[in-house]
Design a protein around this motif. Structure first.
Motif, PDB file in Angstrom:
ATOM      1  N   ARG A  62     117.974  23.473  13.631  1.00  0.00           N
ATOM      2  CA  ARG A  62     118.976  23.152  12.810  1.00  0.00           C
ATOM      3  C   ARG A  62     119.288  21.999  13.609  1.00  0.00           C
ATOM      4  O   ARG A  62     119.585  20.412  12.726  1.00  0.00           O
ATOM      5  CB  ARG A  62     120.398  24.058  12.833  1.00  0.00           C
ATOM      6  N   ASN A  63     120.469  21.916  14.520  1.00  0.00           N
ATOM      7  CA  ASN A  63     121.305  20.864  14.746  1.00  0.00           C
ATOM      8  C   ASN A  63     119.410  20.307  16.233  1.00  0.00           C
ATOM      9  O   ASN A  63     120.042  20.478  17.789  1.00  0.00           O
ATOM     10  CB  ASN A  63     122.439  21.207  15.839  1.00  0.00           C
ATOM     11  N   TYR A  64     118.993  19.094  15.621  1.00  0.00           N
ATOM     12  CA  TYR A  64     118.128  19.017  17.160  1.00  0.00           C
ATOM     13  C   TYR A  64     117.976  17.015  16.196  1.00  0.00           C
ATOM     14  O   TYR A  64     117.753  16.628  15.581  1.00  0.00           O
ATOM     15  CB  TYR A  64     117.082  19.474  16.795  1.00  0.00           C
ATOM     16  N   THR A  65     118.231  16.779  17.837  1.00  0.00           N
ATOM     17  CA  THR A  65     117.934  15.257  17.942  1.00  0.00           C
ATOM     18  C   THR A  65     116.683  14.582  17.744  1.00  0.00           C
ATOM     19  O   THR A  65     116.471  13.097  16.090  1.00  0.00           O
ATOM     20  CB  THR A  65     117.859  14.051  18.966  1.00  0.00           C
ATOM     21  N   PHE A  66     115.618  15.056  17.370  1.00  0.00           N
ATOM     22  CA  PHE A  66     114.511  14.535  16.553  1.00  0.00           C
ATOM     23  C   PHE A  66     113.556  15.052  15.658  1.00  0.00           C
ATOM     24  O   PHE A  66     112.549  15.617  15.984  1.00  0.00           O
ATOM     25  CB  PHE A  66     113.509  14.723  18.188  1.00  0.00           C
ATOM     26  N   LYS A  67     114.512  15.795  15.030  1.00  0.00           N
ATOM     27  CA  LYS A  67     113.931  16.702  13.882  1.00  0.00           C
ATOM     28  C   LYS A  67     113.386  15.391  12.448  1.00  0.00           C
ATOM     29  O   LYS A  67     114.159  15.027  13.017  1.00  0.00           O
ATOM     30  CB  LYS A  67     115.532  16.938  12.996  1.00  0.00           C
ATOM     31  N   PHE A  68     112.355  16.206  12.588  1.00  0.00           N
ATOM     32  CA  PHE A  68     111.812  15.575  11.669  1.00  0.00           C
ATOM     33  C   PHE A  68     111.304  16.383  10.247  1.00  0.00           C
ATOM     34  O   PHE A  68     111.565  17.509  10.514  1.00  0.00           O
ATOM     35  CB  PHE A  68     110.520  14.956  11.972  1.00  0.00           C
ATOM     36  N   ASP A  69     110.896  16.191   9.413  1.00  0.00           N
ATOM     37  CA  ASP A  69     110.817  16.784   8.446  1.00  0.00           C
ATOM     38  C   ASP A  69     109.457  17.669   8.749  1.00  0.00           C
ATOM     39  O   ASP A  69     108.767  17.124   9.551  1.00  0.00           O
ATOM     40  CB  ASP A  69     110.454  16.763   6.706  1.00  0.00           C
ATOM     41  N   VAL A  70     109.375  19.273   8.469  1.00  0.00           N
ATOM     42  CA  VAL A  70     107.815  19.952   9.514  1.00  0.00           C
ATOM     43  C   VAL A  70     106.440  18.990   8.285  1.00  0.00           C
ATOM     44  O   VAL A  70     105.326  19.027   9.278  1.00  0.00           O
ATOM     45  CB  VAL A  70     107.902  21.046   8.770  1.00  0.00           C
ATOM     46  N   THR A  71     107.257  18.994   6.900  1.00  0.00           N
ATOM     47  CA  THR A  71     105.884  18.070   6.741  1.00  0.00           C
ATOM     48  C   THR A  71     104.985  17.029   7.511  1.00  0.00           C
ATOM     49  O   THR A  71     103.796  16.699   7.541  1.00  0.00           O
ATOM     50  CB  THR A  71     105.691  18.063   4.814  1.00  0.00           C
ATOM     51  N   ALA A  72     106.325  16.191   8.077  1.00  0.00           N
ATOM     52  CA  ALA A  72     105.411  14.984   8.982  1.00  0.00           C
ATOM     53  C   ALA A  72     104.924  15.302   9.814  1.00  0.00           C
ATOM     54  O   ALA A  72     103.965  14.438  10.393  1.00  0.00           O
ATOM     55  CB  ALA A  72     106.830  14.034   8.465  1.00  0.00           C
ATOM     56  N   TRP A  73     105.592  16.669  10.223  1.00  0.00           N
ATOM     57  CA  TRP A  73     105.151  16.711  11.735  1.00  0.00           C
ATOM     58  C   TRP A  73     103.404  17.341  11.504  1.00  0.00           C
ATOM     59  O   TRP A  73     102.797  17.309  12.321  1.00  0.00           O
ATOM     60  CB  TRP A  73     105.675  17.912  12.288  1.00  0.00           C
ATOM     61  N   GLY A  74     102.977  18.307  10.244  1.00  0.00           N
ATOM     62  CA  GLY A  74     102.121  18.475  10.189  1.00  0.00           C
ATOM     63  C   GLY A  74     100.697  17.008  10.040  1.00  0.00           C
ATOM     64  O   GLY A  74     100.073  17.734  10.555  1.00  0.00           O
ATOM     65  N   ALA A 104      96.112   7.657  27.928  1.00  0.00           N
ATOM     66  CA  ALA A 104      96.642   7.276  27.165  1.00  0.00           C
ATOM     67  C   ALA A 104      97.156   8.128  25.916  1.00  0.00           C
ATOM     68  O   ALA A 104      98.161   8.870  25.933  1.00  0.00           O
ATOM     69  CB  ALA A 104      96.440   5.739  26.394  1.00  0.00           C
ATOM     70  N   LEU A 105      96.366   8.387  25.804  1.00  0.00           N
ATOM     71  CA  LEU A 105      96.153   9.915  24.133  1.00  0.00           C
ATOM     72  C   LEU A 105      96.904  10.895  24.737  1.00  0.00           C
ATOM     73  O   LEU A 105      97.716  11.861  23.891  1.00  0.00           O
ATOM     74  CB  LEU A 105      95.103   9.594  23.446  1.00  0.00           C
ATOM     75  N   THR A 106      96.142  11.394  25.867  1.00  0.00           N
ATOM     76  CA  THR A 106      96.639  12.768  26.437  1.00  0.00           C
ATOM     77  C   THR A 106      98.104  12.659  26.650  1.00  0.00           C
ATOM     78  O   THR A 106      99.223  13.671  26.493  1.00  0.00           O
ATOM     79  CB  THR A 106      96.546  13.250  27.420  1.00  0.00           C
ATOM     80  N   GLY A 107      98.796  11.476  27.320  1.00  0.00           N
ATOM     81  CA  GLY A 107     100.204  11.219  27.624  1.00  0.00           C
ATOM     82  C   GLY A 107     100.824  11.437  26.228  1.00  0.00           C
ATOM     83  O   GLY A 107     102.321  11.572  26.381  1.00  0.00           O
ATOM     84  N   LEU A 108     100.242  10.142  25.037  1.00  0.00           N
ATOM     85  CA  LEU A 108     101.461  10.653  23.582  1.00  0.00           C
ATOM     86  C   LEU A 108     101.295  12.450  23.432  1.00  0.00           C
ATOM     87  O   LEU A 108     102.111  12.904  22.955  1.00  0.00           O
ATOM     88  CB  LEU A 108     100.213   9.706  22.467  1.00  0.00           C
ATOM     89  N   MET A 109     100.113  13.335  23.863  1.00  0.00           N
ATOM     90  CA  MET A 109     100.331  14.546  23.344  1.00  0.00           C
ATOM     91  C   MET A 109     101.674  15.338  23.977  1.00  0.00           C
ATOM     92  O   MET A 109     101.797  16.400  23.351  1.00  0.00           O
ATOM     93  CB  MET A 109      98.652  15.102  23.648  1.00  0.00           C
ATOM     94  N   ILE A 110     101.438  14.700  25.252  1.00  0.00           N
ATOM     95  CA  ILE A 110     102.846  15.046  25.836  1.00  0.00           C
ATOM     96  C   ILE A 110     103.445  15.095  25.278  1.00  0.00           C
ATOM     97  O   ILE A 110     104.858  16.094  24.947  1.00  0.00           O
ATOM     98  CB  ILE A 110     102.315  14.669  27.882  1.00  0.00           C
ATOM     99  N   LEU A 115     107.771  16.992  21.621  1.00  0.00           N
ATOM    100  CA  LEU A 115     109.637  16.789  20.461  1.00  0.00           C
ATOM    101  C   LEU A 115     109.272  18.007  19.913  1.00  0.00           C
ATOM    102  O   LEU A 115     110.600  18.089  19.448  1.00  0.00           O
ATOM    103  CB  LEU A 115     108.874  14.972  20.113  1.00  0.00           C
ATOM    104  N   TRP A 116     108.055  18.709  19.945  1.00  0.00           N
ATOM    105  CA  TRP A 116     107.573  19.458  18.959  1.00  0.00           C
ATOM    106  C   TRP A 116     108.160  20.904  19.742  1.00  0.00           C
ATOM    107  O   TRP A 116     108.163  22.051  19.233  1.00  0.00           O
ATOM    108  CB  TRP A 116     106.440  19.749  19.274  1.00  0.00           C
ATOM    109  N   LEU A 117     109.102  21.251  20.746  1.00  0.00           N
ATOM    110  CA  LEU A 117     109.092  22.076  21.667  1.00  0.00           C
ATOM    111  C   LEU A 117     110.645  23.454  21.040  1.00  0.00           C
ATOM    112  O   LEU A 117     109.886  24.675  20.683  1.00  0.00           O
ATOM    113  CB  LEU A 117     109.887  21.961  22.586  1.00  0.00           C
ATOM    114  N   PRO A 118     110.737  22.841  20.448  1.00  0.00           N
ATOM    115  CA  PRO A 118     111.845  23.637  19.247  1.00  0.00           C
ATOM    116  C   PRO A 118     111.234  24.214  18.287  1.00  0.00           C
ATOM    117  O   PRO A 118     111.492  25.663  17.753  1.00  0.00           O
ATOM    118  CB  PRO A 118     113.003  22.687  18.222  1.00  0.00           C
ATOM    119  N   TYR A 119     110.086  23.061  17.533  1.00  0.00           N
ATOM    120  CA  TYR A 119     109.381  24.450  16.498  1.00  0.00           C
ATOM    121  C   TYR A 119     107.895  25.591  17.099  1.00  0.00           C
ATOM    122  O   TYR A 119     108.068  26.817  16.589  1.00  0.00           O
ATOM    123  CB  TYR A 119     108.331  23.276  15.714  1.00  0.00           C
TER     124      TYR A 119
END
Length: 147
Positions: A62-74, A104-110, A115-119
């Motif tokens: 509900r109240n998350y600063t980095f909230k995106f649409d789940v489709t965008a996260w997908g 570099a990419l693993t750093g991006l994945m971290i 940011l994906w923690l609440p989901y």
């Protein structure tokens, strides 16, 4: 007065060879990191597919600063997962550019999994831990090729 050559000098023929054990562990760690990257990439692809197919398999935020649409996260997880899988294969082939992009990419994945923690909190913590090991393994191996 002559001085005896230093037996530990790098150019001295009597210098003992470097420890094979340390190099073996680092190369084995890099190979393991590449496999973990590929597995993490496949799981990210599955996360992306799950987020695109059904929104109800994820926690409601509900109240998350980095909230995106789940489709965008997908889509983010699907695309990054495919790229991580390809880079993991490049690391297994022993390419230097693959190792650099892997770090570099693993750093991006971290960052993405933070940011994906609440989901998906449990899987995000696991993926972050895997990412930290992968970065450590890729940074500590000094051999020119993995295999």
């Amino acid at each position: 007065m002559t001085t005896a050559p230093n037996p530990a000098a790098p150019g001295n023929p009597r210098t003992p060879p470097p420890s094979e054990g340390a190099a073996g562990w680092a190369a084995g760690g890099t190979m393991f990191a590449a496999v973990l990257m590929m597995i993490n990439g496949v799981f990210a692809i599955f996360e992306g597919i799950a987020a695109l197919a059904k929104d109800d398999v994820l926690f409601r935020v509900r109240n998350y600063t980095f909230k995106f649409d789940v489709t965008a996260w997908g889509w983010i997880h699907l695309i990054v997962g495919i790229v991580v899988l390809v880079i993991g294969l490049a690391i297994l082939k022993g390419t230097t550019w693959g190792r650099a992009l892997g770090i570099a990419l693993t750093g991006l994945m971290i960052i993405l999994h933070f940011l994906w923690l609440p989901y998906q909190p449990i899987w995000s913590f696991i993926s972050i831990a895997i990412g930290v090991f992968v970065i450590w393994a890729l940074c500590t191996d000094r051999s020119p090729s993995v295999i």
